[in-house]
Every structure is written in structure tokens, then in C-alpha cells.
Design an enzyme around this catalytic site. Structure first.
Site, PDB file in Angstrom:
ATOM      1  N   SER A  85       1.289  -1.519   0.344  1.00 25.05           N
ATOM      2  CA  SER A  85       0.212   0.027  -0.050  1.00 25.05           C
ATOM      3  C   SER A  85       1.075   1.049   0.340  1.00 25.05           C
ATOM      4  O   SER A  85       0.247   1.601  -0.544  1.00 25.05           O
ATOM      5  CB  SER A  85      -1.012   0.067   1.461  1.00 25.05           C
ATOM      6  N   HIS A 323       1.305   6.149   5.279  1.00 22.54           N
ATOM      7  CA  HIS A 323       1.141   6.135   4.476  1.00 22.54           C
ATOM      8  C   HIS A 323       2.295   7.613   4.226  1.00 22.54           C
ATOM      9  O   HIS A 323       1.180   8.391   4.401  1.00 22.54           O
ATOM     10  CB  HIS A 323      -0.300   5.539   3.896  1.00 22.54           C
TER      11      HIS A 323
END
Length: 340
Positions: A85, A323
């Protein structure tokens, strides 16, 4: 005819004040919600997330666009990417990338692809996916991603660049513990902390299991396959950005820092992953792109973070926690392009 070759086959694998406690409880909830936002419905069930919840969260992003799922040109695509991801990206807008994997249209590899003129063409083939691993099922492994690329004819003598970013999601040492478990039960657990005792308690991956030899062994089958069928490509392992702030695990919640004061297990995991990727790259004869060093001043609780927090104004309220945020994707795109 396109030379695709055989399918790759894997050879294997305390007391605290109320304020911080409330903030870390909010982290736990937000990380869990953030995970559901980008886990494909079919993969969510394996991760313990009800598929209808995951699909509803994906739908709520407003994504409806898709990137072309065309086969590569004869002789392979110029740029091929495989990853988790961090590579797939979590900032809006999302696009449907196939294999039940949603990706950010502004993820760093798409920015690199735009820069070299291959984005939205058959010369850019990407299988990055939330939850992907080196070789830990049930979500896509590196061999699975290589097999999808085989089916598209991605690898061939025309292939110039292959980027691989994986490893943090794998089960290291503890066979039933992945990164999400480590995050929820250790990194944001102020009561029990995230010291090395968390490994023996089954709350964290074992950072001492993350070695160059172990990483190389888990990546070797896919890498050998790629090098054989894309003999002219430069294959690169892409490392992970810095998540800590001043060597302390920290996440921004609404612009306020929330630290884990006992974080040896999680910091050792990230540090060992960096050295394992570097060492494995040397063993397997591939390139290593270091993101940790250039992002050292851009952890989650800094003034200019490259990773998202929770409702974090510095990240434009974008992205899943820890992230890459929009600034991070942009910066990483430049670093990767300069070294690939």
C-alpha cells in the site's frame, strides 16, 4: 509471440494520563477505519474486516475511475511495479487497478510514470496492492504479483525498470502476527507498550527475524523470474520512508503529536527492514533505493511530514495513517526516479 515464460512458483515465510490514553484510543479506531478504506472487499475478509464494510468504505471515496488494464506491448512494458500500500498509495482520488486493488492516481509510481511518459499506457504495468507481501498469504504475494505481470506480458527485453516495495506486511518470527496486528496491539498500546517483550506476548512481529538473508530468501523466486524474463531491466528494491520523529514512534492526531514512549519493537522493525532490504538487494544483485535517509526530517509529527496522521492538517487531511501523504508521494517520486 510474446515470451512470457513459466509461472513463478514460491519455494517456501503502566499508568498513563487520560489525555494520551484518549488520543491513542482514537489512533486505534482510526487505524482500523483507515485499513478498511483501502482493503479490497475480498481481501478484507481474510484480514478480519467484514467485506461489506470494506466495500462501503471504498465506495465512499467516490472512486469510479479505472486505469487501463491493457496487456504490455510485444517485448514487455518499459516500467513494471510490484508492491504494497505504500506503493499503491492511499490519497484521493482512487482508481480501480484490477485484481480487487484500488490505488491512488497520484501515487509516487504513477508520478514517475507520468514523468517518463508511460502513465495510462501499456508501457506502465502496476500490480501494487494494499496488504501485499513478500510471501505471506492470504493477500497478494510477490510471486502472485509477478504471475499477474506474466499474464499481461509485462516482462521482456523492452523492460527498463522494475520496482519492488514489500516486506513490512509479512509475518516475521510470529507466524500469526502481521503489521496491522503490530500497529494495533503494540505501536499504539500505551498500557502495555511496544518494547521487545511484545514479541514474546504475540503482539508484534519479531524485528530480529528481519535479516538480509531472510528477506533475500523470501524474494528470491520472484526476483530470479523477473531477471530471467526481463534481462535488460534495472530491478530495484524500494525502501520505506521514516515514520518516527526524533527516533520516537509518533503519529499526528488533528495536528497534535501522540508518541509511544516504549517503542523498541516497532523502531527495530523499521530499522531492521531498511538494512534487510539493502543487504538482500546486494545478495540478489539488484538496486536498493533508500527512502529512510532522505525522509529523516519528515516523520509523522514534524512540521513538514511525508506520512499521514489522523485528521492531520499538515497532510491536507489526506491518506491512511503512516502512509505517504501528497507531499510524501511527490518527494518520493523524485527520489525514486533519480535512482531507478
Amino acid at each position: 509471440m510474446r515470451k512470457t515464460g513459466r509461472s513463478p512458483r514460491n519455494s517456501n515465510a503502566t499508568n498513563t494520563t487520560n489525555g494520551p490514553v484518549r488520543r491513542l484510543a482514537a489512533v486505534s479506531a482510526a487505524v482500523a477505519i483507515g485499513a478498511t478504506m483501502f482493503v479490497p472487499a475480498a481481501n478484507a475478509q481474510s484480514a478480519g474486516i467484514p467485506p461489506e464494510v470494506a466495500q462501503a468504505a471504498v465506495t465512499a471515496t467516490g472512486s469510479g475511475a479505472s486505469e487501463p488494464q491493457q496487456n504490455a506491448p510485444e517485448g514487455g512494458a518499459r516500467m513494471v511495479t510490484l508492491g504494497d500500500s505504500v506503493m499503491a498509495g492511499t490519497t484521493l482520488p482512487l482508481v480501480d487497478g484490477g485484481q480487487e486493488c484500488f490505488r491512488s492516481s497520484d501515487r509516487y509510481v504513477s508520478q514517475v510514470a507520468r514523468s517518463i511518459g508511460v502513465y495510462n499506457t501499456p508501457d506502465f504495468q502496476d500490480t501494487s496492492c494494499f496488504g501485499a507481501t513478500l510471501d505471506s498469504p492470504p493477500i497478494l504475494t510477490l510471486v502472485d504479483q509477478a504471475a499477474h505481470h506474466r499474464d499481461r506480458g509485462s516482462f521482456g527485453p523492452r523492460t527498463e525498470h522494475v520496482l519492488i516495495q514489500a516486506g513490512l506486511n509479512d509475518k516475521w518470527g510470529n507466524p500469526d502476527v502481521d503489521l496491522l496486528d503490530t500497529a494495533l496491539n503494540c505501536a499504539i498500546n500505551l498500557v502495555q507498550g511496544c518494547d521487545m517483550n511484545a514479541v514474546g506476548e504475540g503482539r508484534a512481529q519479531d524485528p530480529d527475524a528481519v535479516t538480509a538473508q531472510a528477506y533475500a530468501d523470501r524474494a528470491r523466486v520472484a526476483v530470479d523470474y523477473i531477471k530471467h524474463y526481463a534481462p535488460n531491466a534495472k530491478v530495484s528494491f524500494v525502501g520505506y520512508p521514516t515514520y518516527a520523529t526524533n527516533d520516537r514512534t509518533c503519529i499526528s492526531i488533528g495536528g497534535l503529536p501522540a508518541e509511544q514512549p516504549r517503542d523498541e519493537a516497532i523502531t527495530r522493525l523499521f530499522n531492521n527492514m531498511q538494512e534487510a532490504q539493502r543487504g538482500a538487494a546486494e545478495q540478489l544483485g539488484v538496486n536498493f533505493i533508500d527512502l529512510k535517509t532522505p525522509s529523516a526530517a519528515h516523520g509523522g509529527c514534524t512540521g513538514e511530514p511525508w506520512v499521514s496522521g489522523i485528521l492531520d492538517p499538515a497532510s491536507g487531511h489526506q491518506g491512511v495513517p503512516v502512509h505517504l501523504n501528497p507531499a510524501g508521494d511527490h518527494a518520493v517520486a523524485g527520489i525514486v526516479q533519480s535512482q531507478m
